[in-house]
Design a protein around this motif. Structure first.
Motif, PDB file in Angstrom:
ATOM      1  N   SER A   1       0.846  -1.190   0.000  1.00  0.00           N
ATOM      2  CA  SER A   1       0.000   0.000   0.000  1.00  0.00           C
ATOM      3  C   SER A   1       0.883   1.241   0.000  1.00  0.00           C
ATOM      4  O   SER A   1       1.607   1.495   0.975  1.00  0.00           O
TER       5      SER A   1
ATOM      6  N   ASP B   1      -6.953  -0.788  -4.679  1.00  0.00           N
ATOM      7  CA  ASP B   1      -7.152   0.640  -4.497  1.00  0.00           C
ATOM      8  C   ASP B   1      -6.579   1.389  -5.702  1.00  0.00           C
ATOM      9  O   ASP B   1      -5.416   1.147  -6.063  1.00  0.00           O
TER      10      ASP B   1
ATOM     11  N   ARG C   1      -5.240  -1.499  -0.362  1.00  0.00           N
ATOM     12  CA  ARG C   1      -5.525  -0.895   0.936  1.00  0.00           C
ATOM     13  C   ARG C   1      -6.116  -1.967   1.847  1.00  0.00           C
ATOM     14  O   ARG C   1      -6.501  -3.051   1.375  1.00  0.00           O
TER      15      ARG C   1
ATOM     16  N   ARG D   1      -8.532   1.677   5.390  1.00  0.00           N
ATOM     17  CA  ARG D   1      -9.312   2.723   4.724  1.00  0.00           C
ATOM     18  C   ARG D   1     -10.803   2.449   4.855  1.00  0.00           C
ATOM     19  O   ARG D   1     -11.614   3.375   4.847  1.00  0.00           O
TER      20      ARG D   1
END
Length: 372
Positions: A278, A308, A314, A346
């Motif tokens: 990430s 993502d 994420r 997230r």
């Protein structure tokens, strides 16, 4: 029944059995057991197990878990599960009395242990969680004084659970880490779980454990790498046209990553295909999952990686909360206060319960359906 008639019936039955034995030919080859994998991330696969690994298999587990002959074992997981089936084999070998229940209920489990004066209990971690969640007023009067062994396997023990179990039910919890493919890889004793929370323990007798890097060479102590296990208990392959596990010098990949500390204890970081990148940072969902599971307002949690568009991947957290006062902001703040910023999920989704398969494992593919 008249004694003379009874003797004739007994003789006839004996003759019938004797003649049946004489007519039965020995099988031409050993039997074979096929156990289905859990299918938590994909379709379940049939794993061919050897019919018997001989006394070495028993010596392996007995070197770390002190089962005794002719005791009483309650096997709570289903017998079609690798862990349930393995405990049945152990109990038969030790001439133990086996206690089974058709369904699992935490209060019924405690009563069963007490009524049958069980000395050993086989469970999967979610069963321990459910027992610890029983309200004090709902606990039946039970005597667990003979319970020496609570052997847990099938999935990772959530953070904090071993300590809570030991505080409530004593120093009797053993944690067995392994898989359908490699059988048991390591076993943690109650003392190791007390002194080193989160450990999966040490390799038992006859088992080799290695942490290898991408170059298939051992990584330095304390560094994370792929977990490989060598023993005489490996499966023989999957049924159908399915590739087997990666092998290195006779050791099989478990599919997990982890590290070994200076004391030689294994700590599992998660699945090797669960790690996400990430924003350029390597993130292991299990680290976040364990942190959330240890939160006072959380019953249980699962964390997975999702795609993502900005960061590549994420984290998404799925939380069963104990109190509704815990909100998305609180979950994120708790992670941010304890881990690096890139470990903050997230997405935070609150569920009434985590989706699990019949063996108690969380089904990751079902979690994704709850994301918008």
């Amino acid at each position: 029944m008249d004694p003379t008639v009874a003797a004739r019936v007994a003789g006839a039955t004996s003759d019938l059995l004797d003649s049946s034995v004489r007519r039965t030919a020995a099988p031409g080859e050993d039997g074979r057991t096929v156990v289905m994998t859990s299918g938590t991330t994909g379709a379940p696969k049939g794993a061919r197990r050897p019919s018997s690994a001989g006394p070495d298999a028993a010596a392996s587990i007995l070197s770390r878990i002190p089962f005794r002959a002719e005791e009483v074992h309650h096997i709570a997981p289903p017998l079609f599960h690798t862990w349930g089936f393995a405990n049945l084999q152990i109990a038969v070998m030790l001439r133990a009395t086996v206690v089974l229940r058709r369904t699992f209920d935490p209060v019924d489990l405690l009563r069963t242990l007490s009524v049958h004066r069980c000395t050993a209990l086989a469970v999967v971690p979610v069963m321990l969680q459910r027992v610890l969640e029983v309200e004090e007023g709902d606990l039946p009067p039970v005597d667990l004084g003979r319970l020496r062994i609570v052997a847990s396997s099938g999935s990772a023990l959530p953070a904090g659970l071993p300590s809570r179990w030991q505080q409530t039910y004593g120093l009797n919890l053993y944690n067995l880490y392994g898989s359908t493919e490699v059988s048991w890889a390591t076993i943690a004793t109650p003392e190791e779980l007390r002194d080193h929370p989160g450990t999966a323990g040490r390799a038992p007798r006859g088992t080799r454990l290695a942490i290898l890097g991408e170059d298939e060479q051992p990584v330095p102590t304390g560094e994370v790498g792929r977990i490989f296990v060598g023993n005489d208990l490996h499966f023989e392959g999957y049924t159908g046209d399915v590739a087997g596990k990666h092998m290195v010098e006779g050791m099989m990949a478990t599919g997990d990553v982890g590290r070994v500390d200076d004391d030689g204890l294994l700590f599992v970081a998660g699945r090797d295909d669960d790690m996400i990148v990430s924003g350029g940072e390597n993130v292991y969902p299990k680290e976040v999952e364990d942190l959330l599971a240890d939160h006072d307002d959380v019953v249980e949690a699962a964390v997975i990686g999702v795609e993502d568009p900005d960061f590549g991947q994420r984290l998404a957290a799925f939380v069963v909360r104990r109190r509704e006062s815990l909100d998305e902001t609180g979950v994120k703040a708790h992670v941010k206060a304890n881990l690096a910023r890139f470990s903050v999920p997230r997405d935070v989704v609150f569920l009434d319960e985590l989706p699990r398969n019949p063996t108690g494992k969380v089904v990751a593919k079902e979690l994704r359906r709850h994301l918008g």
